[in-house]
Scaffold this motif. Structure first.
Motif, PDB file in Angstrom:
ATOM      1  N   ASP A  81      -1.498  -5.205  -9.493  1.00 33.69           N
ATOM      2  CA  ASP A  81      -2.238  -5.736  -8.340  1.00 33.69           C
ATOM      3  C   ASP A  81      -3.484  -6.496  -8.785  1.00 33.69           C
ATOM      4  OD1 ASP A  81      -0.449  -4.769  -6.476  1.00 33.69           O
ATOM      5  OD2 ASP A  81      -1.516  -2.878  -6.180  1.00 33.69           O
ATOM      6  N   LYS A 136      -2.579   0.224 -11.322  1.00 39.82           N
ATOM      7  CA  LYS A 136      -3.285  -0.800 -10.548  1.00 39.82           C
ATOM      8  C   LYS A 136      -3.360  -2.144 -11.270  1.00 39.82           C
ATOM      9  CE  LYS A 136      -6.104   2.573  -8.049  1.00 39.82           C
ATOM     10  NZ  LYS A 136      -5.464   2.332  -6.731  1.00 39.82           N
ATOM     11  N   SER A 188      -9.330  -1.129  -5.296  1.00 42.31           N
ATOM     12  CA  SER A 188      -9.097  -1.782  -6.583  1.00 42.31           C
ATOM     13  C   SER A 188     -10.211  -1.438  -7.559  1.00 42.31           C
ATOM     14  CB  SER A 188      -9.038  -3.297  -6.380  1.00 42.31           C
ATOM     15  OG  SER A 188      -8.939  -3.982  -7.615  1.00 42.31           O
TER      16      SER A 188
END
Length: 433
Positions: A304, A301, A319
Motif C-alpha cells: 500500500d 503495509k 499507514s
C-alpha cells in the motif's frame, strides 16, 4: 496566517522530536556513566556538528540533521580471540566485523581497560541499552496520562447525537430506510438528539462503553432515564435483537466483524471527556497493544505504501509515517479551526505517540537497535550460567561484532523502508481527518 501557523507547528514538533532524542540518549549516557563506562560523545542529530562542548570525558553536541542521535561508548565489542583487534581480511563479512570492532576501540586511552562496555556484567549492559528506550516510554506515559487526566480526549459519550429511524443490519452498510424496515426502538420510545442518558434500567451509567454493554445485553422492555432541557424523565423502549458491529471492549468497533445483540438505535455524540487514572491506564494498555500490532504488521503495509508513493493508491490513515510526515501533521494541527488548548493536546498526543513508537521499535531484538544489544547480553548471560551449572569452562563474552553483517542487512532494509515512507510522506501524505 495559515502558512505561518503551519511553520510554527512544524517547528514545535521538531523541538519536541529533538527533546525526545536527547531524552533517549540521556538514558544511555546516565546509566553508562553510573557503571563506569567511558563515553567520548553524546550527540543529538547526525551529520555536521553545529555546536559542541566538552565536559569531563564527554563531548556534548548538536548536529545538523535532527533524525536521530547517539552516544559513543568505548569497547562496545570485545577484542578478537588473541585479545587484540584482528587484522583486516579480504573477506567482506570479516571486514564488516573488524570495522565494527575497530570503531569500538577508537580513542582508547591508558586506563580505559577497566572502563570498557563489554567488560561489564550482562545485567549492567542490559540496563544501559534498555535505559534509552525506557526513557521514551516514561515520556510517552507521562504525556498520555497528563493529557487524558487533565484535558481529556475526544470520546463517545452517553449523549444522543442522532436517532435511527429504522432497524438496519450493520452488514448492509446503508443509512436510508427501506420498505418493510421496522421502526428503531429508540425512535419509538421518543428518544431525541441532545438527550443525555444517565441511567439504564434504573442504574446509573457513567460512560458510553458501560451503556453500550448494557444495551447489547438487553432484549425486551427497558427503561431509559434521560436529561432533557434540565429535567429528568423516563422513557420506555422495547429493545430487539439485531446484527451490530463487534466492539473492541472500549466502545469502539471492529471493522468487518458483526454479532447479534440488543439494539436500541441511536448514535452517541462525541465530546472531550476527562479520563480517570484507571481509564487512562486502560487506554495506555490498548495503545501499547495496538503499537505492537502495528510493528508486526509493517511488512504487510509495504504494498500500500508503494502504491501510495508511486501509484494512484490512497494513503490510508493507519499507514506508517516517518519524521517528515509526522512534522507535517504537527504543522496541520496548528492550522485547525479548533481552540488552542485542543491544538496543544493534539500536538502532545502526537509527540507521545512518537515516543511510544521509539520505545517499541528499539526493543526489536535486532542489531543495530538497542534490542539487539540487549539480546546479545542476555544470550551471554545464559551461556555463562549454563556453563557454570554443568561445570564447563567460562565461554567468555559473546562477540556481538560477529553479528554485524546481519546488522548491516537489517540497517539496509530499514533505510529502504525509511526512504519509501519519506517519499510517500512527501507526495501522498497522511492528513488529519
Amino acid at each position: 496566517m495559515t502558512t505561518l501557523m503551519m511553520i510554527l507547528g512544524i517547528v514545535v514538533f521538531v523541538i519536541g522530536l529533538l527533546f525526545s532524542i536527547a531524552w533517549h540518549e540521556l538514558g544511555h549516557l546516565s546509566t553508562a556513566k553510573m557503571f563506569g563506562i567511558r563515553v567520548p560523545q553524546y550527540m543529538v542529530g547526525f551529520g555536521p556538528t553545529l555546536f559542541s562542548r566538552k565536559k569531563g570525558d564527554t563531548e556534548y553536541g548538536i548536529k545538523a540533521i535532527p533524525l536521530g542521535g547517539y552516544i559513543r561508548m568505548i569497547g562496545m565489542f570485545p577484542p578478537g580471540p588473541d585479545g587484540k583487534i584482528e587484522a583486516r581480511s579480504t573477506s567482506p563479512w570479516r571486514g564488516m566485523i573488524e570495522d565494527a570492532r575497530s570503531a569500538a576501540f577508537e580513542e582508547l586511552r591508558p586506563g580505559d581497560e577497566s572502563r570498557l562496555f563489554y567488560t561489564r556484567k550482562p545485567w549492567k549492559r542490559v540496563i544501559v541499552m534498555f535505559a534509552g528506550p525506557f526513557m521514551n516510554l516514561i515520556l510517552a506515559v507521562v504525556i498520555f496520562l497528563g493529557v487524558m487526566m487533565t484535558f481529556g480526549i475526544s470520546t463517545q459519550t452517553t449523549s444522543v447525537g442522532k436517532v435511527s429511524d429504522c432497524v438496519i443490519e450493520a452488514s448492509q452498510n446503508r443509512n436510508t430506510c427501506a420498505k418493510g424496515d421496522k421502526p428503531a426502538p429508540a425512535k419509538a420510545a421518543g428518544l431525541k438528539a441532545g438527550d443525555k442518558i444517565v441511567a439504564f434500567q434504573g442504574k446509573d451509567v457513567g460512560d458510553w462503553s458501560a451503556l453500550q454493554s448494557k444495551i447489547r445485553e438487553t432484549v425486551g422492555p427497558a427503561t431509559l432515564t434521560v436529561e432533557r432541557d434540565g429535567k429528568r424523565l423516563d422513557l420506555h423502549a422495547n429493545l430487539i435483537k439485531n446484527q451490530v458491529s463487534k466492539t473492541d471492549g472500549d466502545g469502539g468497533y471492529v471493522e468487518g466483524k458483526y454479532v447479534y445483540a440488543g439494539f436500541l438505535g441511536f448514535t452517541p455524540a462525541s465530546g472531550i471527556v476527562q479520563q480517570s487514572f484507571g481509564q487512562s491506564v486502560d487506554r495506555m494498555g490498548n495503545m501499547m497493544e495496538n503499537g505492537v500490532e502495528s510493528i508486526v504488521a509493517l511488512p504487510s503495509k509495504i504494498p500500500d505504501l508503494w502504491d501510495a508513493a508511486f501509484g494512484d493508491g490512497d494513503r490510508k490513515q493507519d499507514s506508517p509515517m516517518g519524521v517528515v510526515g509526522a512534522a507535517r501533521v504537527g504543522g496541520e494541527v496548528f492550522t485547525l479551526d479548533i481552540p488552542p488548548q485542543n491544538q496543544i493536546a493534539m500536538m502532545l498526543f502526537l509527540l507521545a505517540g512518537f515516543n511510544l513508537s521509539l520505545f517499541l521499535f528499539n526493543m526489536l531484538p535486532l542489531l543495530p537497535l538497542d534490542g539487539g544489544h540487549i539480546a546479545g547480553a542476555l544470550w551471554e548471560s545464559l551461556r555463562r550460567n549454563v556453563a557454570k551449572v554443568f561445570r564447563r569452562p567460562d565461554p567468555g563474552p559473546f562477540d556481538v561484532a560477529k553479528l554485524m553483517p546481519v546488522a548491516y542487512v537489517v540497517a539496509g532494509i530499514f533505510i529502504c523502508f525509511t526512504i519509501l515512507v519519506l517519499i510517500a510522506d512527501v507526495v501522498n501524505p497522511v492528513r488529519i481527518s
